[in-house]
Design an enzyme around this catalytic site. Structure first.
Site, PDB file in Angstrom:
ATOM      1  N   LYS A  22       0.827  -1.213   0.000  1.00  0.00           N
ATOM      2  CA  LYS A  22       0.000   0.000   0.000  1.00  0.00           C
ATOM      3  C   LYS A  22       0.860   1.263   0.000  1.00  0.00           C
ATOM      4  CE  LYS A  22      -2.271  -0.972   3.826  1.00  0.00           C
ATOM      5  NZ  LYS A  22      -1.680  -2.257   4.214  1.00  0.00           N
ATOM      6  N   ARG A  97      -9.593   0.950   8.701  1.00  0.00           N
ATOM      7  CA  ARG A  97      -9.216  -0.439   9.020  1.00  0.00           C
ATOM      8  C   ARG A  97     -10.330  -1.151   9.773  1.00  0.00           C
ATOM      9  NH1 ARG A  97      -3.275   0.601   8.935  1.00  0.00           N
ATOM     10  NH2 ARG A  97      -2.116  -1.313   9.217  1.00  0.00           N
ATOM     11  N   ARG A 136      11.785  -5.491   4.574  1.00  0.00           N
ATOM     12  CA  ARG A 136      11.651  -4.117   4.081  1.00  0.00           C
ATOM     13  C   ARG A 136      12.304  -3.070   4.992  1.00  0.00           C
ATOM     14  NH1 ARG A 136       5.137  -2.905   4.650  1.00  0.00           N
ATOM     15  NH2 ARG A 136       5.114  -2.702   6.916  1.00  0.00           N
ATOM     16  N   ARG A 170      11.163  -0.608  10.558  1.00  0.00           N
ATOM     17  CA  ARG A 170      10.112  -0.387  11.546  1.00  0.00           C
ATOM     18  C   ARG A 170      10.203  -1.392  12.687  1.00  0.00           C
ATOM     19  NH1 ARG A 170       4.567   0.277   8.300  1.00  0.00           N
ATOM     20  NH2 ARG A 170       3.887  -0.889  10.121  1.00  0.00           N
ATOM     21  N   ARG A 181      -0.553  -8.638  13.308  1.00  0.00           N
ATOM     22  CA  ARG A 181      -1.082  -7.656  12.345  1.00  0.00           C
ATOM     23  C   ARG A 181      -1.928  -8.355  11.285  1.00  0.00           C
ATOM     24  NH1 ARG A 181       4.380  -4.967  10.800  1.00  0.00           N
ATOM     25  NH2 ARG A 181       3.195  -3.692   9.354  1.00  0.00           N
TER      26      ARG A 181
HETATM   27  P1  AMP Z   1       0.815   0.657   9.025  1.00  0.00           P
HETATM   28  O1  AMP Z   1       1.969   1.606   8.904  1.00  0.00           O
HETATM   29  O2  AMP Z   1      -0.370   1.054   8.204  1.00  0.00           O
HETATM   30  O3  AMP Z   1       1.222  -0.789   8.820  1.00  0.00           O
HETATM   31  O4  AMP Z   1       0.320   0.765  10.557  1.00  0.00           O
HETATM   32  C1  AMP Z   1       1.177   0.429  11.639  1.00  0.00           C
HETATM   33  C2  AMP Z   1       0.354   0.247  12.894  1.00  0.00           C
HETATM   34  O5  AMP Z   1      -0.318   1.476  13.219  1.00  0.00           O
HETATM   35  C3  AMP Z   1      -0.748  -0.791  12.812  1.00  0.00           C
HETATM   36  O6  AMP Z   1      -0.281  -2.115  13.047  1.00  0.00           O
HETATM   37  C4  AMP Z   1      -1.712  -0.298  13.886  1.00  0.00           C
HETATM   38  O7  AMP Z   1      -1.230  -0.614  15.172  1.00  0.00           O
HETATM   39  C5  AMP Z   1      -1.625   1.216  13.718  1.00  0.00           C
HETATM   40  N1  AMP Z   1      -2.610   1.748  12.733  1.00  0.00           N
HETATM   41  C6  AMP Z   1      -2.349   2.351  11.541  1.00  0.00           C
HETATM   42  N2  AMP Z   1      -3.477   2.716  10.924  1.00  0.00           N
HETATM   43  C7  AMP Z   1      -4.488   2.334  11.753  1.00  0.00           C
HETATM   44  C8  AMP Z   1      -5.909   2.404  11.668  1.00  0.00           C
HETATM   45  N3  AMP Z   1      -6.523   2.949  10.600  1.00  0.00           N
HETATM   46  N4  AMP Z   1      -6.630   1.910  12.716  1.00  0.00           N
HETATM   47  C9  AMP Z   1      -6.039   1.365  13.791  1.00  0.00           C
HETATM   48  N5  AMP Z   1      -4.699   1.239  13.931  1.00  0.00           N
HETATM   49  C10 AMP Z   1      -3.923   1.720  12.927  1.00  0.00           C
END
Ligand code: AMP
Length: 227
Positions: A22, A97, A136, A170, A181
């Protein structure tokens, strides 16, 4: 919900599990169409780094690979979408989400006579995602994404985009957190595919191939959604 003033002619949503690409694809669409990538993961990581109240509440949840509360994420997204740079149109990466978040987004857009242009589902298999996530990393300076196996810098140790020699990985890109996740994705986010199908805005794309091939598919979908 407070009425935030937003004017976003294009709202593209990228749906997909962690590691589906994404972020990479959102950056390519951003460049191609002059839209703004909005990643709630990035906004939350910035809040954690800045030590805000939302960041303090989110930190442990993110480290465990669970979803941050709808309340916190919706508030962060709503504030960000009210900023002027969103007026050129946005690509939502990692939001919504949950169904609660999707409904809050619908409400926010409706208040401003806006609507979703397309919700694009990037379809990948779980086993592939674990490989993608564990390799990554990104440029610490400009955020360009790389992968140990699939995309290394042309000159070793030097970012193709900005020339920086600093890279970062990360904290939540490790095997245990990835499993949580993926579980959170299947339980709470995958139902949004049906949600957006029901709203007539769902587009599906096979995201198992090469980055450039997937980008070409997405450009076509995004171009059609914007015309
Ligand atoms: P990402 O960078 O999108 O993989 O997000 C990393 C982490 O941030 C996720 O595993 C969640 O803990 C949190 N997170 C990001 N976006 C959301 C969302 N829309 N709702 C809830 N938690 C989120």
């Amino acid at each position: 919900m407070d009425a935030a003033t937003i004017t976003t002619p294009t709202v593209l949503i990228l749906l997909g599990p962690p590691g589906a690409g994404k972020g990479t694809q959102a950056r390519m669409l951003e460049e191609k169409f002059g839209l703004l990538q909005l990643s709630t993961g990035d906004l939350l990581r910035a809040a954690v780094a800045a030590g805000t109240e939302a960041g303090k509440a989110a930190k442990a949840v993110m480290e465990a690979g669970d979803l941050v509360s709808d309340e916190i994420v919706i508030a962060i997204l709503r504030d960000r979408m009210a900023e002027p740079d969103c007026a050129k149109g946005v690509i939502l990466d990692g939001f919504p989400r949950t169904t609660v978040q999707a409904e809050a987004l619908d409400e926010l857009l409706a208040e401003n006579n806006q609507k979703i242009s397309a919700a694009i589902s990037l379809e990948v298999e779980d086993a592939e995602m674990v490989i993608r996530i564990s390799g990554r990393y990104t440029c610490a300076m400009c955020g360009e994404g790389y992968h140990d196996r699939f995309k290394t810098p042309a000159v070793e140790g030097k970012c193709d985009n900005c020339g920086s020699t600093e890279f970062k990985r990360r904290a939540d890109d490790n095997a245990e957190t990835v499993a949580s996740r993926l579980t959170a994705y299947h339980a709470q986010t995958a139902p949004l595919i049906t949600y957006y199908d029901g709203h007539g805005v769902l587009k599906r794309t096979n995201a198992m191939g090469k980055i450039e091939d997937i980008a070409r598919d997405l450009e076509e979908i995004a171009g059609n959604a914007m015309s």
